[in-house]
Design an enzyme around this catalytic site. Structure first.
Site, PDB file in Angstrom:
ATOM      1  CB  CYS A 158      -0.804  -0.275   1.302  1.00 12.90           C
ATOM      2  SG  CYS A 158      -1.990   1.357   1.053  1.00 12.90           S
ATOM      3  CB  CYS A 186      -7.952   1.209   5.891  1.00 12.30           C
ATOM      4  SG  CYS A 186      -6.849   2.726   5.670  1.00 12.30           S
ATOM      5  CE1 TYR A 231      -1.857  29.060  -4.922  1.00 11.30           C
ATOM      6  CE2 TYR A 231      -0.816  30.261  -3.055  1.00 11.30           C
ATOM      7  CZ  TYR A 231      -0.773  29.971  -4.247  1.00 11.30           C
ATOM      8  OH  TYR A 231       0.128  30.653  -5.152  1.00 11.30           O
ATOM      9  CD  GLU A 243      -9.196  27.238  -3.737  1.00 10.23           C
ATOM     10  OE1 GLU A 243      -8.509  27.336  -2.866  1.00 10.23           O
ATOM     11  OE2 GLU A 243      -9.254  26.836  -4.862  1.00 10.23           O
ATOM     12  CB  CYS A 248       1.312  20.047   2.033  1.00  8.01           C
ATOM     13  SG  CYS A 248       0.913  20.632   0.582  1.00  8.01           S
TER      14      CYS A 248
END
Ligand code: SAH
Length: 474
Positions: free
Chosen positions: A83, A181, A333, A354, A430
């Site tokens: 995975c 999961c 954003y 955005e 990120c």
């Protein structure tokens, strides 16, 4: 030189794994080259079967283990190793945090060229929950499930080829069937398993990802911290009678689903952005609470997938913004306007930008829901919309908060930030590599003064980082 075929690539023997690279793959050095080895841990000694060899780097998989790193822990998920979800389960949580912190600092010093003397580096914000922390998962139905190497080697007859799970990394057409999961709290697994067996026992067809045919296509499950549930079932073909019976049956087995949607997607791609999910049962939105604020979550709304850590991230952004109540703040954003709403009571006004129109509509709804009257949301591409004319109309920013996607900011946007004259920038990212690149591009006008990473995704290499930059005054 021609590229060698995979099978002709050599086996590297007794390679010591020494570190972890930016994308989370373990690395070793062999001669003057770097070798990337997924699922290895620093301290392992392994034989590596090369799968790729380029001038500057190589990539391979573990063929045999000679010594396991003392630092390893036993992965808890049966799907570990195949995975793409939680590739760091073999590393203790403390080590994961150290590696993330190091990744952020390395990027900032090497690419961002920041001085660690001038910029305070706070320790990474850890996540209390290291499993079941996600509030959204999307599963794919496939009539042809991914077979493990062991299943193929055993030559035993494969009885069931149905899959309802995740794409195997790098394989658009291959889906791994998920048993359990560990990312989303129950009843996420129970719903997925129930739907899979219902579909098989009712003889409903699973999607064929090569021909784009089949009845059952995707399953999206969303939840809130309070435990509210939304389910969206995506069908590849319209068959109103069968859809109705399926949804009624699903709802009677899981009456805790407060919001049940379906959508028919017969397109080539699986994106729902241009489709309208239809409400089959319950209410059209879930509500997530964050401090005193409420946010609406619809079937297509963007919302941070780890709500507890998102709250901490926003607290850090608010702290770094240093607001007194008088400032004009731009939230670039803005998505569904969560940061803009979160900081609005500490500012004079907030302008959120955005490019997804629907997200902007949600941002306005979120502001209204919370009786926030000092936010303005604008839809459009950042490089075009965030310009001098807008700043003349809405006011020059004192503070800019920016939270771009993984690719970072367009150079034109960086130029506009420099021209804006804002005193403070809070850069949420990120992807610390593109964040460091952008900070370097801003460096003639802005100096980073403090940064803090947040672990939003335990068991993965992903890390979120917040940096405060101050304008350099000559
Ligand atoms: N700050 C938000 C969302 C950040 S995700 C939150 O915390 O929830 C990044 C957002 O940037 C996404 O919503 C994406 O749609 C938007 N985006 C990406 N590229 C863009 C562009 N060129 N112009 C404007 N918005 C963009």
């Amino acid at each position: 030189m021609s590229r060698k075929k995979k099978k002709d690539l050599p086996l590297l023997e007794k390679v010591e794994i020494t570190g972890v690279a930016a994308e989370g793959k373990a690395i070793a050095r062999v001669g003057d080259k770097v070798v990337f080895v997924p699922f290895a841990a620093p301290g392992d000694v392994v034989d590596v079967k090369l799968t790729r060899s380029r001038r500057k780097f190589m990539e391979g998989r573990i063929q045999q283990i000679h010594k396991l790193s003392a630092d390893r822990v036993e992965p808890f998920c049966v799907h570990f190793g195949i995975c793409g979800g939680c590739r760091w389960q073999h590393l203790p949580y403390e080590t994961q945090l150290e590696l993330k912190q190091q990744q952020v600092v390395d990027n900032m010093t090497r690419i961002g060229k920041i001085s660690t003397v001038q910029c305070a580096i706070r320790p990474i914000e850890r996540s209390e929950k290291t499993t079941f922390y996600r509030n959204k998962l999307e599963f794919t139905f496939s009539e042809k499930r991914w077979l493990t190497k062991e299943e193929i080697d055993s030559k035993a007859e494969v009885k069931d080829m149905h899959a309802l799970g995740f794409h195997v990394p790098g394989r658009f057409d291959k889906v791994m069937d998920v048993e359990k999961c560990w990312l989303q709290p129950e009843p996420s697994n129970a719903i997925r398993q129930w739907l899979k067996s219902y579909a098989i026992s009712s003889g409903l067809s699973f999607f064929n990802l090569s021909t784009n045919e089949g009845f059952l296509r995707n399953l999206i499950i969303r939840n809130t911290l309070k435990g509210e549930l939304m389910v969206v079932v995506v069908f590849g073909e319209d068959n109103p009678k069968v859809i109705k019976v399926l949804l009624e049956s699903l709802h009677s087995h899981f009456p805790e689903i407060q919001s049940l949607f379906y959508v028919v997607n017969a397109k080539q791609n699986s994106s729902l952005s241009d489709l309208n999910p239809i409400l089959a049962k319950g209410k059209p939105f879930l509500e997530e609470l964050m401090g005193t604020l409420r946010f609406r979550i619809g079937p297509k709304s963007f919302f941070q997938t780890n709500a507890v850590q998102a709250h901490k991230l926003y607290e850090i952004a608010l702290d770094f913004a240093g607001l007194t109540g008088k400032e004009t703040v731009y939230d670039l954003y803005t998505g569904a306007g969560t940061i803009a709403c979160f900081i609005s009571s500490a500012a004079d006004k907030v302008i959120g930008i955005e490019y997804i129109e629907e997200a902007v509509v949600h941002a306005r709804e979120n502001a209204a829901l919370n009786n926030i009257t000092n936010t303005t949301f604008i839809a459009g591409d950042m490089a075009r919309v965030f310009n001098t004319e807008l700043m003349d109309r809405c006011g020059r920013p004192h503070v800019i908060i920016t939270d771009p996607p993984r690719a970072g900011m367009h150079p034109d946007v960086i130029g506009r930030i420099i021209e804006s004259g804002a005193d403070t920038i809070v850069y949420v990212s990120c992807n610390p590599a593109t964040q460091a690149r952008d900070i370097q591009l801003l460096s003639a006008s802005y100096r980073p003064v403090v940064m803090q990473a947040v672990d939003m995704f335990p068991q993965t290499h992903h890390v979120e980082n917040v940096v405060k930059l101050e304008r350099i005054r000559n």
